[in-house]
Design an enzyme around this catalytic site. Structure first.
Site, PDB file in Angstrom:
ATOM      1  N   ILE A  17       0.838  -1.210   0.000  1.00 56.56           N
ATOM      2  CA  ILE A  17       0.000   0.000   0.000  1.00 56.56           C
ATOM      3  C   ILE A  17       0.875   1.263   0.000  1.00 56.56           C
ATOM      4  O   ILE A  17       0.599   2.215  -0.731  1.00 56.56           O
ATOM      5  CB  ILE A  17      -0.959  -0.017   1.212  1.00 56.56           C
ATOM      6  CG1 ILE A  17      -1.951  -1.196   1.080  1.00 56.56           C
ATOM      7  CG2 ILE A  17      -1.712   1.303   1.330  1.00 56.56           C
ATOM      8  CD1 ILE A  17      -2.844  -1.412   2.303  1.00 56.56           C
ATOM      9  N   ARG A 130       5.251  11.542  15.659  1.00 57.09           N
ATOM     10  CA  ARG A 130       5.814  12.634  16.467  1.00 57.09           C
ATOM     11  C   ARG A 130       6.836  13.442  15.665  1.00 57.09           C
ATOM     12  O   ARG A 130       6.786  14.683  15.631  1.00 57.09           O
ATOM     13  CB  ARG A 130       6.461  12.036  17.725  1.00 57.09           C
ATOM     14  CG  ARG A 130       6.988  13.061  18.695  1.00 57.09           C
ATOM     15  CD  ARG A 130       7.544  12.393  19.934  1.00 57.09           C
ATOM     16  NE  ARG A 130       8.651  11.471  19.640  1.00 57.09           N
ATOM     17  CZ  ARG A 130       9.228  10.669  20.545  1.00 57.09           C
ATOM     18  NH1 ARG A 130       8.800  10.673  21.792  1.00 57.09           N
ATOM     19  NH2 ARG A 130      10.226   9.878  20.193  1.00 57.09           N
ATOM     20  N   TYR A 164      -1.534  -8.261  17.007  1.00 59.25           N
ATOM     21  CA  TYR A 164      -1.696  -7.355  15.851  1.00 59.25           C
ATOM     22  C   TYR A 164      -2.898  -6.443  16.074  1.00 59.25           C
ATOM     23  O   TYR A 164      -2.824  -5.230  15.874  1.00 59.25           O
ATOM     24  CB  TYR A 164      -1.869  -8.185  14.578  1.00 59.25           C
ATOM     25  CG  TYR A 164      -2.063  -7.373  13.321  1.00 59.25           C
ATOM     26  CD1 TYR A 164      -0.970  -6.837  12.635  1.00 59.25           C
ATOM     27  CD2 TYR A 164      -3.342  -7.139  12.802  1.00 59.25           C
ATOM     28  CE1 TYR A 164      -1.153  -6.094  11.479  1.00 59.25           C
ATOM     29  CE2 TYR A 164      -3.525  -6.403  11.649  1.00 59.25           C
ATOM     30  CZ  TYR A 164      -2.436  -5.879  10.986  1.00 59.25           C
ATOM     31  OH  TYR A 164      -2.618  -5.140   9.837  1.00 59.25           O
ATOM     32  N   LYS A 168      -3.080  -2.347  16.382  1.00 59.80           N
ATOM     33  CA  LYS A 168      -3.854  -1.493  15.476  1.00 59.80           C
ATOM     34  C   LYS A 168      -4.940  -0.706  16.231  1.00 59.80           C
ATOM     35  O   LYS A 168      -5.267   0.421  15.836  1.00 59.80           O
ATOM     36  CB  LYS A 168      -4.453  -2.341  14.349  1.00 59.80           C
ATOM     37  CG  LYS A 168      -3.388  -2.920  13.391  1.00 59.80           C
ATOM     38  CD  LYS A 168      -2.625  -1.814  12.663  1.00 59.80           C
ATOM     39  CE  LYS A 168      -1.718  -2.346  11.570  1.00 59.80           C
ATOM     40  NZ  LYS A 168      -1.040  -1.297  10.802  1.00 59.80           N
TER      41      LYS A 168
HETATM   42  N1  LIG Z   1      -3.093  -5.357   2.845  1.00 54.79           N
HETATM   43  C1  LIG Z   1      -4.117  -5.540   3.662  1.00 54.79           C
HETATM   44  O1  LIG Z   1      -5.067  -6.282   3.359  1.00 54.79           O
HETATM   45  C2  LIG Z   1      -4.171  -4.815   4.977  1.00 54.79           C
HETATM   46  C3  LIG Z   1      -5.246  -5.048   5.824  1.00 54.79           C
HETATM   47  C4  LIG Z   1      -5.293  -4.373   7.041  1.00 54.79           C
HETATM   48  C5  LIG Z   1      -4.291  -3.476   7.401  1.00 54.79           C
HETATM   49  N2  LIG Z   1      -3.248  -3.286   6.550  1.00 54.79           N
HETATM   50  C6  LIG Z   1      -2.203  -2.357   6.986  1.00 54.79           C
HETATM   51  O2  LIG Z   1      -1.875  -1.502   5.896  1.00 54.79           O
HETATM   52  C7  LIG Z   1      -0.469  -1.224   5.905  1.00 54.79           C
HETATM   53  C8  LIG Z   1       0.156  -1.616   4.593  1.00 54.79           C
HETATM   54  O3  LIG Z   1      -0.146  -2.976   4.325  1.00 54.79           O
HETATM   55  P1  LIG Z   1       0.552  -3.769   3.132  1.00 54.79           P
HETATM   56  O4  LIG Z   1      -0.386  -4.823   2.686  1.00 54.79           O
HETATM   57  O5  LIG Z   1       1.114  -2.804   2.143  1.00 54.79           O
HETATM   58  O6  LIG Z   1       1.729  -4.471   3.946  1.00 54.79           O
HETATM   59  P2  LIG Z   1       3.124  -5.046   3.418  1.00 54.79           P
HETATM   60  O7  LIG Z   1       3.492  -6.152   4.353  1.00 54.79           O
HETATM   61  O8  LIG Z   1       3.066  -5.332   1.955  1.00 54.79           O
HETATM   62  O9  LIG Z   1       4.079  -3.817   3.646  1.00 54.79           O
HETATM   63  C9  LIG Z   1       4.504  -3.455   4.927  1.00 54.79           C
HETATM   64  C10 LIG Z   1       5.884  -2.879   4.783  1.00 54.79           C
HETATM   65  O10 LIG Z   1       6.347  -2.484   6.067  1.00 54.79           O
HETATM   66  C11 LIG Z   1       7.733  -2.772   6.115  1.00 54.79           C
HETATM   67  N3  LIG Z   1       8.168  -2.903   7.505  1.00 54.79           N
HETATM   68  C12 LIG Z   1       7.888  -3.903   8.374  1.00 54.79           C
HETATM   69  N4  LIG Z   1       8.486  -3.678   9.550  1.00 54.79           N
HETATM   70  C13 LIG Z   1       9.159  -2.497   9.427  1.00 54.79           C
HETATM   71  C14 LIG Z   1       9.977  -1.740  10.295  1.00 54.79           C
HETATM   72  N5  LIG Z   1      10.251  -2.150  11.540  1.00 54.79           N
HETATM   73  N6  LIG Z   1      10.496  -0.572   9.838  1.00 54.79           N
HETATM   74  C15 LIG Z   1      10.245  -0.161   8.574  1.00 54.79           C
HETATM   75  N7  LIG Z   1       9.493  -0.851   7.698  1.00 54.79           N
HETATM   76  C16 LIG Z   1       8.956  -2.003   8.127  1.00 54.79           C
HETATM   77  C17 LIG Z   1       7.893  -4.066   5.334  1.00 54.79           C
HETATM   78  O11 LIG Z   1       9.228  -4.257   4.896  1.00 54.79           O
HETATM   79  C18 LIG Z   1       6.906  -3.855   4.204  1.00 54.79           C
HETATM   80  O12 LIG Z   1       7.510  -3.261   3.080  1.00 54.79           O
HETATM   81  C19 LIG Z   1       0.103  -1.985   7.109  1.00 54.79           C
HETATM   82  O13 LIG Z   1       0.160  -1.093   8.201  1.00 54.79           O
HETATM   83  C20 LIG Z   1      -0.912  -3.071   7.356  1.00 54.79           C
HETATM   84  O14 LIG Z   1      -0.903  -3.496   8.715  1.00 54.79           O
HETATM   85  C21 LIG Z   1      -3.163  -3.944   5.358  1.00 54.79           C
END
Ligand SMILES: NC(=O)c1ccc[n+]([C@@H]2O[C@H](COP(=O)([O-])OP(=O)(O)OC[C@H]3O[C@@H](n4cnc5c(N)ncnc54)[C@H](O)[C@@H]3O)[C@@H](O)[C@H]2O)c1
Length: 193
Positions: A17, A130, A164, A168
């Site tokens: 995303i 922040r 998780y 959230k």
């Molecule tokens: N895709 C979905 O269906 C979905 C559903 C609910 C919530 N979300 C939330 O939306 C956001 C994006 O989701 P997504 O599907 O793109 O996830 P994703 O797993 O594809 O991307 C998450 C990114 O965060 C990075 N990351 C993880 N730990 C990190 C850290 N300590 N420091 C820096 N970067 C770090 C990872 O390397 C990855 O690139 C997330 O916060 C996720 O929890 C997504």
């Protein structure tokens, strides 16, 4: 999308995303500072935004960053404002899901897994928020917009997702509270996919 033209945005999480958000901002004329702990995701994002660009470039800065490291987050945002001269907003999309997402009950959750999810998803989010608010106040006259990634699991409970979901729910509470602190100048919102 004219409202993002020539503005500067910090975006975390280039896996999915966050990368799409960065691309939409960039193609609509924004300057973007991209951060992820995974250098390959940053490289892919850079070439997707502009196959000929190197980082740093005049419109793109990429940074390998663990958002759960407070000092590193502070440095990232400081480098962003030094490079671009200002910060107008952010999309905080980085998050971890852990190895037992959807399959581990709370009684089987280790301290390490709990610490990882709260440390990245909630505490890391706070470090980013922040630093970004401070930078928007210092460099953009206190006017900006920040979007944080929560989840439907930040609004409802789901079995086998306790850590998780707790992280959230924390993002939702953090964002709601800070939105009231910063008033109308800086809009703070969450998305909850
Ligand atoms: N895709 C979905 O269906 C979905 C559903 C609910 C919530 N979300 C939330 O939306 C956001 C994006 O989701 P997504 O599907 O793109 O996830 P994703 O797993 O594809 O991307 C998450 C990114 O965060 C990075 N990351 C993880 N730990 C990190 C850290 N300590 N420091 C820096 N970067 C770090 C990872 O390397 C990855 O690139 C997330 O916060 C996720 O929890 C997504």
């Amino acid at each position: 999308m004219d409202s993002v033209k020539d503005k500067v945005y910090a975006v975390t999480g280039m896996g999915g995303i966050g990368r799409s958000v960065a691309k939409i901002l960039y193609t609509n004329g924004a300057y973007v500072s991209l951060a992820d702990k995974n250098p390959d995701f940053l490289k892919n994002a850079l070439s997707e935004l502009d196959p000929s660009a190197q980082s740093p470039s005049p419109r793109i800065l990429t940074t390998v960053l663990d958002i759960s490291n407070s000092a590193a987050v502070t440095d990232w945002i400081k480098n962003t404002t030094t490079h671009f001269g200002r910060l107008d907003g952010a999309a905080n999309m980085a998050a971890a899901i852990g190895p037992n997402h959807g399959v581990g009950k709370l009684i089987d959750t280790s301290d390490e897994e709990w610490d990882l999810l709260i440390g990245v998803n909630l505490t890391g989010m706070m470090y980013c928020l922040r630093a970004e608010i401070r930078a928007i106040m210092e460099t953009a006259g206190g006017k900006g917009s920040i979007v944080n990634a929560a989840s439907i699991q930040g609004l409802r409970g789901f079995a086998n997702h306790a850590a998780y979901s707790a992280s959230k729910h924390g993002v939702v509470g953090l964002s709601r509270s800070v939105a009231k602190e910063v008033g109308e100048g800086i809009r703070i919102n969450v998305v909850a996919p």
